[in-house]
Design an enzyme around this catalytic site. Structure first.
Site, PDB file in Angstrom:
ATOM      1  N   ARG A 130      11.491 -44.898  29.868  1.00 29.22           N
ATOM      2  CA  ARG A 130      12.886 -44.456  29.828  1.00 29.22           C
ATOM      3  C   ARG A 130      13.331 -44.433  28.375  1.00 29.22           C
ATOM      4  O   ARG A 130      12.602 -44.874  27.490  1.00 29.22           O
ATOM      5  CB  ARG A 130      13.810 -45.296  30.739  1.00 29.22           C
ATOM      6  N   GLY A 131      14.567 -43.930  28.176  1.00 23.57           N
ATOM      7  CA  GLY A 131      15.034 -43.710  26.803  1.00 23.57           C
ATOM      8  C   GLY A 131      14.755 -42.245  26.480  1.00 23.57           C
ATOM      9  O   GLY A 131      13.651 -41.747  26.751  1.00 23.57           O
ATOM     10  N   ALA A 132      15.774 -41.568  25.907  1.00 27.54           N
ATOM     11  CA  ALA A 132      15.697 -40.111  25.771  1.00 27.54           C
ATOM     12  C   ALA A 132      14.446 -39.603  25.041  1.00 27.54           C
ATOM     13  O   ALA A 132      13.691 -38.787  25.590  1.00 27.54           O
ATOM     14  CB  ALA A 132      16.976 -39.616  25.104  1.00 27.54           C
ATOM     15  N   ARG A 177      14.575 -36.187  35.420  1.00 31.09           N
ATOM     16  CA  ARG A 177      15.895 -36.756  35.115  1.00 31.09           C
ATOM     17  C   ARG A 177      16.742 -35.670  34.460  1.00 31.09           C
ATOM     18  O   ARG A 177      16.219 -34.881  33.666  1.00 31.09           O
ATOM     19  CB  ARG A 177      15.789 -37.981  34.176  1.00 31.09           C
ATOM     20  N   GLN A 211      19.040 -52.899  30.653  1.00 33.18           N
ATOM     21  CA  GLN A 211      18.173 -52.518  29.525  1.00 33.18           C
ATOM     22  C   GLN A 211      18.463 -53.367  28.288  1.00 33.18           C
ATOM     23  O   GLN A 211      17.578 -53.596  27.464  1.00 33.18           O
ATOM     24  CB  GLN A 211      18.371 -51.029  29.172  1.00 33.18           C
ATOM     25  N   ASP A 267      21.767 -39.717  24.522  1.00 30.54           N
ATOM     26  CA  ASP A 267      20.879 -38.959  25.414  1.00 30.54           C
ATOM     27  C   ASP A 267      21.057 -37.453  25.288  1.00 30.54           C
ATOM     28  O   ASP A 267      20.143 -36.694  25.572  1.00 30.54           O
ATOM     29  CB  ASP A 267      21.101 -39.388  26.868  1.00 30.54           C
ATOM     30  N   ASN A 312      25.591 -41.103  26.655  1.00 31.86           N
ATOM     31  CA  ASN A 312      24.694 -42.240  26.467  1.00 31.86           C
ATOM     32  C   ASN A 312      24.897 -43.160  27.674  1.00 31.86           C
ATOM     33  O   ASN A 312      25.715 -42.889  28.560  1.00 31.86           O
ATOM     34  CB  ASN A 312      24.981 -42.941  25.135  1.00 31.86           C
ATOM     35  N   LYS A 313      24.158 -44.234  27.711  1.00 33.72           N
ATOM     36  CA  LYS A 313      24.182 -45.158  28.848  1.00 33.72           C
ATOM     37  C   LYS A 313      25.605 -45.502  29.291  1.00 33.72           C
ATOM     38  O   LYS A 313      26.472 -45.714  28.438  1.00 33.72           O
ATOM     39  CB  LYS A 313      23.407 -46.427  28.452  1.00 33.72           C
TER      40      LYS A 313
HETATM   41  O1  MRU Z   1      18.619 -44.762  31.562  1.00 31.92           O
HETATM   42  P1  MRU Z   1      17.903 -45.001  30.259  1.00 31.92           P
HETATM   43  O2  MRU Z   1      17.415 -46.393  30.084  1.00 31.92           O
HETATM   44  O3  MRU Z   1      16.838 -43.953  30.020  1.00 31.92           O
HETATM   45  O4  MRU Z   1      19.042 -44.766  29.181  1.00 31.92           O
HETATM   46  C1  MRU Z   1      18.713 -44.919  27.829  1.00 31.92           C
HETATM   47  C2  MRU Z   1      19.872 -44.751  26.925  1.00 31.92           C
HETATM   48  O5  MRU Z   1      20.978 -44.482  27.341  1.00 31.92           O
HETATM   49  C3  MRU Z   1      19.581 -44.821  25.455  1.00 31.92           C
HETATM   50  O6  MRU Z   1      20.679 -45.338  24.762  1.00 31.92           O
HETATM   51  C4  MRU Z   1      19.299 -43.406  24.949  1.00 31.92           C
HETATM   52  O7  MRU Z   1      18.279 -42.832  25.698  1.00 31.92           O
HETATM   53  C5  MRU Z   1      18.937 -43.377  23.516  1.00 31.92           C
HETATM   54  S1  MRU Z   1      17.343 -43.993  23.242  1.00 31.92           S
HETATM   55  C6  MRU Z   1      16.904 -43.744  21.645  1.00 31.92           C
END
Ligand code: MRU
Length: 344
Positions: free
Chosen positions: A44-46, A87, A192, A233, A243-244
């Site tokens: 996970r993470g963009a 996603r 996270q 994201d 973002n999250k």
């Molecule tokens: O749902 P996730 O864990 O994939 O969400 C991740 C985030 O929101 C991060 O802040 C975002 O992807 C930036 S990562 C460099």
């Protein structure tokens, strides 16, 4: 810290759902399973899901390499669609898939496709780490001395090809001796911040204090937070960004307390095809994630649940945007257009 790597025609993913209790790498040879792993947030993470999808596209090419040219092309476009459906919010996923598709289209014949695509996926991976290091160096300039820094979710090595975006800035500032304490929001519902950011910073010997999401305002009022830096994201052309979930609340709190608020992102997170944040598709995740954690029920069965995985923060709440090209300040639309046209 390694999150994913490709070796012997297999994609290896660190299963982030098991962290911080277990560190387990899982091997993937089927792109469909990688799509499921992205959905389940094994990775996970963009930026990390974009890189995983690029490698998964290579797995598809390996699977289909014996097919006729037409059958190969149509199977590869099915694979691209399956990966893109994993996603909906982080634009890096679609950015990486499109880049891989463009590379495939540039090839004179399909016989060399797996090798050429693997080179491209590795390049995407390598470039991501380089951009993170660069944005870390440049972003560290915005960090005050002796800083208390708040971050939300995980925008570290685990969320990227390595090093991290927001945590990259924190790493670089820490190396310069500027960081007094990082406050990590635990980041409900999937934690996270608690499971990944606290783990990553502890392993890197960067001082971190874990807080619940609802504590951020009180810490700001107490004067403990000098700066907020977190990930992204998807950023629209005007600087609004997803973002999250919880990022927007932190941004409003920072504005109220006069605390500088930054997001750090690679160019692969910028979506210039959308004018503003209202066009960003927000992923709605299963209610079970809110009804309990780790298989333990924490809410009455059958209660109605709202579980958007992301929110949109308007650009008016941003102090600056940290990129590998430098820190952008308002007007964001113009500055974003300038850096995107430099790259394209
Ligand atoms: O749902 P996730 O864990 O994939 O969400 C991740 C985030 O929101 C991060 O802040 C975002 O992807 C930036 S990562 C460099």
């Amino acid at each position: 810290m390694e999150t994913l790597y490709f070796k012997d025609n297999q994609l290896h993913l660190l299963n982030q759902t098991l962290l911080p209790i277990q560190e387990v790498f899982e091997a993937y040879t089927d792109y469909r399973e990688v799509a499921k792993a992205i959905r389940r947030m094994v990775v996970r993470g963009a930026p990390a899901i974009g890189i995983a999808a690029a490698y998964a596209y290579v797995l598809a090419a390996l699977e289909y390499q014996g097919l006729s040219q037409d059958a190969f092309a149509s199977s590869m476009s099915t694979a691209a669609q399956t990966l893109a459906d994993a996603r909906p919010t982080a634009v890096n996923l679609f950015w990486a898939i499109h880049r891989m598709e463009r590379r495939l289209q540039s090839l004179p014949e399909t016989s060399g496709a797996p090798r050429a695509l693997l080179e491209e996926a590795k390049k995407i991976h390598r470039e991501d780490v380089e951009m993170n290091r660069q944005m870390g160096q440049l972003g560290a300039k915005a960090v005050p001395w002796n800083a208390g820094i708040l971050t939300h979710c995980n925008a570290g090595a685990l969320a990227t090809g390595g090093y991290g975006t927001a945590l990259g800035v924190i790493r670089a500032a820490h190396a310069e001796g500027k960081v007094q304490m990082v406050y990590a929001d635990e980041t409900r519902p999937l934690l996270q911040g608690a499971r990944l950011t606290a783990y990553e910073l502890t392993r890197s010997h960067i001082p971190v204090t874990l807080i619940t999401d609802s504590m951020a305002g009180a810490l700001m009022a107490a004067g403990k937070i000098d700066m907020v830096v977190l990930g992204c994201d998807r950023m629209a052309a005007n600087g609004d960004f997803a973002n999250k979930i919880g990022t927007y609340s932190v941004a409003v709190l920072a504005k109220h307390h006069g605390i500088p608020f930054y997001t750090a992102l690679p160019v692969s997170s910028i979506d210039r095809s959308i004018a503003d944040g209202s066009k960003i598709v927000i992923e709605e995740r299963p209610p079970e994630e809110v009804l309990g954690f780790g298989g333990i029920q924490t809410a009455p069965a059958g209660v109605s649940v709202c579980n958007p995985a992301f929110d949109v923060t308007p650009h008016s709440l941003l102090t600056g945007i940290i990129t590998d090209r430098g820190i952008l300040y308002p007007p964001f639309r113009e500055r974003l257009r300038d850096i995107c046209s430099e790259i394209l």
